[in-house]
Structures are given as C-alpha cells and as structure tokens.
Design an enzyme around this catalytic site. Structure first.
Site, mmCIF file in Angstrom:
data_model
loop_
_atom_site.group_PDB
_atom_site.id
_atom_site.type_symbol
_atom_site.label_atom_id
_atom_site.label_comp_id
_atom_site.label_asym_id
_atom_site.label_seq_id
_atom_site.Cartn_x
_atom_site.Cartn_y
_atom_site.Cartn_z
ATOM 1 N N THR A 1 0.823 -1.209 0.000
ATOM 2 C CA THR A 1 0.000 0.000 0.000
ATOM 3 C C THR A 1 0.863 1.269 0.000
ATOM 4 O O THR A 1 1.983 1.260 0.485
ATOM 5 C CB THR A 1 -0.957 0.039 1.213
ATOM 6 O OG1 THR A 1 -1.724 -1.144 1.231
ATOM 7 C CG2 THR A 1 -1.872 1.228 1.218
ATOM 8 N N ARG B 1 -11.944 -9.319 -2.989
ATOM 9 C CA ARG B 1 -11.570 -8.954 -1.612
ATOM 10 C C ARG B 1 -11.264 -7.462 -1.539
ATOM 11 O O ARG B 1 -10.583 -6.917 -2.399
ATOM 12 C CB ARG B 1 -10.335 -9.721 -1.156
ATOM 13 C CG ARG B 1 -9.772 -9.182 0.179
ATOM 14 C CD ARG B 1 -8.305 -9.469 0.337
ATOM 15 N NE ARG B 1 -7.765 -8.882 1.550
ATOM 16 C CZ ARG B 1 -7.098 -7.725 1.597
ATOM 17 N NH1 ARG B 1 -6.916 -7.014 0.497
ATOM 18 N NH2 ARG B 1 -6.626 -7.263 2.740
ATOM 19 N N VAL B 2 -11.740 -6.808 -0.516
ATOM 20 C CA VAL B 2 -11.392 -5.408 -0.277
ATOM 21 C C VAL B 2 -10.810 -5.310 1.122
ATOM 22 O O VAL B 2 -11.414 -5.791 2.084
ATOM 23 C CB VAL B 2 -12.627 -4.498 -0.418
ATOM 24 C CG1 VAL B 2 -12.291 -3.064 -0.034
ATOM 25 C CG2 VAL B 2 -13.152 -4.554 -1.854
ATOM 26 N N GLY C 1 -0.605 -2.114 5.525
ATOM 27 C CA GLY C 1 -0.436 -3.396 6.186
ATOM 28 C C GLY C 1 -1.570 -4.352 5.871
ATOM 29 O O GLY C 1 -2.272 -4.196 4.876
#
Ligand code: GLY
Length: 290
Positions: free
Chosen positions: A157, A185-186, A209
């Site tokens: 990220t 998936r989120v 993370g």
C-alpha cells in the site's frame, strides 16, 4: 501554518536491492505534492499529486505494478479524506490508472464508496485515465504470480498525509491489496477510519499493512484518537501500532500529521518507506527503516 507532507510506500520487508527505488519513489512523491503546496494548492490536491507518482511507479503496490489477485489481475482500492470529514473511495476497480484521482472526483461529487463496475463507470464518465486492465500488470509481478513465488519485498500500500498553509488536513491511501487475494476482496485502504482518516481539529493518518488486521482495530481513527491531549504524533503512531499488535496478528504501519504540522510514523514490519518535507527543511527526508 507550516505546510507539511509525509508519504509512505508500504510496511513490509524491503530487500536491499529495492531500497534505492523506494527512496527515489517516495522522494519523487513528496516533491510532486510539495510543488502543489508551493503553488498554493490544497491539501487534497497535494495528496492526489503525491499518490499519483507512487501509483505510476512499479516499485509500489498500487496501480501499475500492483500485486495480482487469485485470477492474476490487478484489482485496486483507494480513498481520500479531507479534514472537513469530506471523503471519497473506490474498491475492486480494474483498468484505472490512478484510483486516487477517481476517489478524489467522487469526494468532490458527493461522499461515497463505489466498487467494481459502478466505480469504473463513474471513472469513465468523469474523464479519468482508463487503460486495458492488463496494462497495469508489471512483468515482475506476472512472473512471480505464474511461479507461485513467495513475495517478500512488496511494500503493502501507499499513502500520503498533508497539512496545507490554511491549516487544512488531508489523507489518501491506494493499494493493490494482498498477493493472490480472492477476487473481490477489499482490505482497509478504501475504508474510512481504517486505511485513512482526517479531522482538521486533530490530525490526519494513512495506514498500510494487512487489511484483515487493520479493519478490526480501526487503525487510522485509533491513531488520531491517540493525538488527544497534545500527544506527539510519533508517540500516537507507536501507540496505535502497539494497540494493533496487542489485539490481532499482522503487520501494519501508519503516518500521521497533527493540526500543528508535527509528523510521526510507526510500523511493526521489518521496513516501511517514508519521506517527508516541510518549510523548515531544505530537502526531503527519506527512510526505509526508522
Ligand atoms: N492494506 C491493504 C490491504 O490489506 O488491502
């Protein structure tokens, strides 16, 4: 008010041969955001400019070069929030070069989280840069996905937090999610309070993370809450990561700016790429370890 910008390139293990690329990418992101601030731009404009640089850099897990899902596709989430509590977010989008810019367009329209086809339709209708979904797949990611290699150096990220000259805060976060994540998936990055938070009265935060660990501890809002009582952002960031580690397993990191322009960051992974700048500094400070 002293304008301040901080970016992160993800909390995870960064191999020695990727350190220089992380430094270069995070420095370039800060410089892009800083140029916006020097030109009189807003905190949200600076956040968008910085994250666009990270999204275009294959070093980072966001947009171009993002990690691939279970179907070998790039599927992206991003969100932006201003300290006025205005926000916008997208999740599970494909074929969008800069998800952070779509999140910003949503924020400027009306606050909501748009996902998948609906978000992609909004992106097209609002003139966002679209591409073939394959165009965002980097060769290195594709080779690793095909060989089923364990990926140890994908910083997870990207994010940015800014305080502008008028005292407005903003935070943004953008991600390709986790390696071989189930299609659809989120994680946390597009979820307000988890992947990011901004409140002009207190501070702003972007996290990185494992989304499954960050969501249940509402990490970004938890970090902001630790700023109360004039606590320094460095201490608040560490307290937030300690709180996460005491409750759930998983790696995470966060960057913070408070309403006075003080910065802080913390992580429990081996590395986290971070860069920052303010008017008291003559050049960008950049790190992959604290
Ligand atoms: N922090 C990114 C994700 O879990 O999707």
């Amino acid at each position: 008010m002293i304008p301040t910008i901080i970016v992160h390139g993800g909390a995870k293990t960064i191999k020695d041969d990727k350190v220089a690329a992380n430094h270069t990418g995070c420095t370039a992101a800060v410089e892009a955001g800083w140029a916006v601030l020097l030109g009189g731009g807003t905190a949200a404009e600076a956040v968008e400019a910085a994250i666009r640089v990270l999204e275009a850099d294959q070093t980072f897990n966001a947009a171009l070069g993002a990690t691939l899902n279970s179907d070998g596709e790039v599927e992206l989430d991003a969100a932006i929030m201003e300290g006025s509590l205005n926000w916008g977010a997208v999740a599970a989008v494909q074929g969008v070069r800069h998800p952070i810019s779509v999140a910003r367009k949503i924020m400027d329209d009306k606050p909501r989280l748009l996902v998948a086809r609906g978000a992609e339709r909004f992106a097209v209708d609002s003139g966002a840069e679209m591409c073939k979904k394959e165009d965002l797949i980097a060769e290195e990611q594709w080779q690793q996905w095909k060989k089923d290699e364990k990926v140890i150096d994908r910083p997870n990220t990207v994010g940015c937090v800014v305080l502008d000259a008028s005292g407005i805060l903003a935070a943004g976060t953008s991600t390709g999610g986790t390696t071989k994540q189930q299609q659809g998936r989120v994680g946390d990055s597009a979820v307000i309070g988890c992947g990011l938070y901004a409140d002009n009265k207190i501070g702003a935060c972007s996290t990185t993370g494992d989304g499954e660990s960050i969501i249940p501890v509402v990490l970004a809002k938890t970090a902001i809450d630790f700023l109360v009582g004039d606590r320094h952002p460095d201490e608040a960031a560490q307290m937030a990561i300690d709180a996460l580690a005491s409750k759930v397993k998983g790696e995470a990191g966060c960057i913070l700016i408070d309403n006075q322009g003080r910065i802080g960051w913390a992580y429990n992974s081996q590395n986290m790429a971070v860069a920052y700048m303010n008017t008291d500094m003559d050049r960008t400070a950049v790190f992959t370890r604290k």
